[in-house]
Design an enzyme around this catalytic site. Structure first.
Site: not given
Ligand code: NAD
Length: 478
Positions: A153-154, A230-231, A252-253, A286, A383, A180, A177
């Site tokens: 989302w960011n 993502g994370s 890319e985490l 990130c 992080e 959301e 995907k």
């Molecule tokens: P999260 O890990 O739940 O979600 C991050 C993204 O991953 C969301 O867009 C979500 O839709 C997607 N996601 C979550 N579970 C998934 C799954 N099982 N399958 C596919 N996609 C999935 O975390 P959050 O609560 O949204 O954010 C928490 C932490 O995630 C942040 O504090 C940060 O450390 C990290 N993050 C990193 C980035 C990045 O650009 N690297 C981006 C968003 C979040």
């Protein structure tokens, strides 16, 4: 500024499918905490349909001549640029970042389509001299197959853009995907590609319950490549799922960006630009700088400049002119910042700026500066992904490097020095995929964006960016 939020759809098989009759999730403006729309969630049948279409469209798209693929991507880039002001407003409404940052992101997203349009024309192979007479040996690079791409989302424009531009240039079909929480931006990119003439079904955009969508898509034999931003925990989970089907995955985490500021650096620049970098995107970036490691001789001066600049930041609704720091994207982020600051303070840290949420309904958290943070504080391990900067002194380069490399992350790192020798040594010693020397603004379309260690693997952007959407095949002919 009154901006209407666009209707939301699934985009499957070239059809824009509305929320009617489907499960939905709320999209909330983080500046007001008010619902602004409902995003349709794909059912298992929707996803099966998307997979079938992705398979059929891949066979056609991979045969489409490079020039045609390039023209469509270039046209999409032009349309994104034309529509940038409107797309940026949608992004600020759903994600919260200041309008100027949104506009900059949309512009840079368009640049990726333009860059990879050219890459589509340069997917060449090679002829390898054989050690047997009369044998012709060719190496071809071919599109890997349908891709499942997951973006957060960011950065709702640039993250999908990095993946889509390269995968489509390579000749892959894609099921995307996006997060959301900020769906309209990704849909605007898909709309531009659709309007630019991308054949129906080559790109599909779905939303849903993330875990259900990723498990169904990754398990399908149709998907040949996975890419995720993502994370770290979710990256690890998707990596394991991809491994089940022996599928390559690009990850890319997260990061915990260290900044090393040496005694001989331009302290003013390192501090002032450091504040802008740390609090851009409300810290939800990130590659953001998080730990500022300052050589002892200039520590006090740096802290003073950094804190003064932080306190001068203008926090507010991203749509209000003059706003420099918007809200956090969601209540989870807000709760996390509160917990990280409380934990650090309980363990002895001092708060020199910010430290609390604003008294309003939006998800605002003050830009925060912490000093004297003990190593066992959570913020020194996790992080923060929010507006918290940690400032700490170091004595010698070896100490600074040791602290910079202490964590399992390896995404971005920065150093400030006026010595070319120090710059070379520190760049060599920093364990990170992306390093800025005397600057924070390091990302460019032509450079490979990616991390090492637990920050992921594989690069997006640059000539490297298309490689993981291609396979190598040799043909040995006599
Ligand atoms: P999260 O890990 O739940 O979600 C991050 C993204 O991953 C969301 O867009 C979500 O839709 C997607 N996601 C979550 N579970 C998934 C799954 N099982 N399958 C596919 N996609 C999935 O975390 P959050 O609560 O949204 O954010 C928490 C932490 O995630 C942040 O504090 C940060 O450390 C990290 N993050 C990193 C980035 C990045 O650009 N690297 C981006 C968003 C979040």
């Amino acid at each position: 500024m009154n901006v209407a939020y666009d209707p939301l759809y699934l985009f499957i098989g070239g059809d824009w499918i509305s929320a009617e009759g489907r499960a939905t999730a709320a999209v909330v403006n983080p500046a007001t905490a008010c619902e602004i729309g409902r995003v349709p969630l794909a059912s298992a049948d929707d996803l099966d349909h998307a997979l079938e279409v992705a398979q059929v469209s891949f066979e056609q798209w991979r045969q489409t001549v490079p020039d045609q693929r390039a023209k469509i991507l270039k046209r999409a880039a032009d349309l994104i640029l034309e529509r940038a002001p409107r797309i940026a407003e949608q992004m600020t409404l759903e994600e919260g970042k200041p309008l100027g940052e949104s506009l900059d992101e949309v512009t840079r997203a368009a640049e990726y389509f333009e860059w990879f349009a050219e890459s589509a024309r340069r997917i060449d192979g090679r002829v390898v001299p054989a050690n047997r007479p009369g044998v012709l040996q060719l190496v071809k690079r071919q599109a890997i197959g349908p891709v499942a791409a997951f973006t957060p989302w960011n950065f709702p424009a640039i993250t999908p853009a990095r993946k889509l531009s390269a995968a489509l240039a390579a000749g892959c079909s894609v099921i995307l995907k996006p997060g959301e929480e900020s769906p309209a931006t990704a849909l605007a990119l898909a709309r531009a590609l659709d309007d630019a003439g991308l054949p129906k079904g080559v790109l599909q955009v779905v939303f849903g319950v993330p875990d259900q969508v990723s498990s169904q898509l990754i398990a399908s034999p149709i998907i040949r490549k996975v890419t995720f931003t993502g994370s770290v925990p979710i990256g690890r989970l998707l990596s394991a799922r991809a491994a089940e089907g022996v599928k390559p995955i690009t990850l890319e985490l997260g990061g915990h960006g260290p900044v090393l500021v040496f005694d001989d650096a331009d302290i003013e620049k390192a501090a002032i630009e450091g504040v802008a970098n740390r609090f851009r995107g409300t810290g939800q970036v990130c590659i953001s700088s998080t730990r500022f490691l300052i050589q002892r001789g200039v520590y006090e001066r740096f802290v003073e400049r950094f804190v003064t600049a932080t306190l001068a930041l203008n926090i507010g609704d991203g749509l209000t002119p003059g706003t420099q720091v918007g809200p956090l994207a969601n209540p989870r982020q807000l709760a996390k910042m509160q917990a990280l600051v409380a934990d650090a303070v309980a363990k002895g840290a001092r708060v020199l700026a910010g430290g609390k949420r604003l008294a309003c309904s939006g998800y605002f958290f003050e830009p925060t500066v912490l000093v004297d943070v003990p190593m066992n504080a959570r913020v020194m391990q996790e992080e923060p992904f929010g507006p918290i900067a940690v400032l700490m002194p170091f004595d010698h380069m070896a100490d600074g490097l040791k602290e910079a490399n202490r964590l399992p992350y390896g995404l971005s790192a920065y150093a400030f020095t006026s010595s070319a020798r120090t710059a070379m040594e520190v760049a060599d010693g920093l364990e990170a995929g992306m390093i800025g020397i005397n600057q924070y603004r390091i990302v460019a379309t032509e450079l490979p964006f990616g991390g090492i260690k637990e920050s992921g693997h594989g690069s997006e952007g640059g000539i490297e960016g298309i490689e993981h959407y291609l396979t190598h095949k040799f043909i040995s002919q006599i």
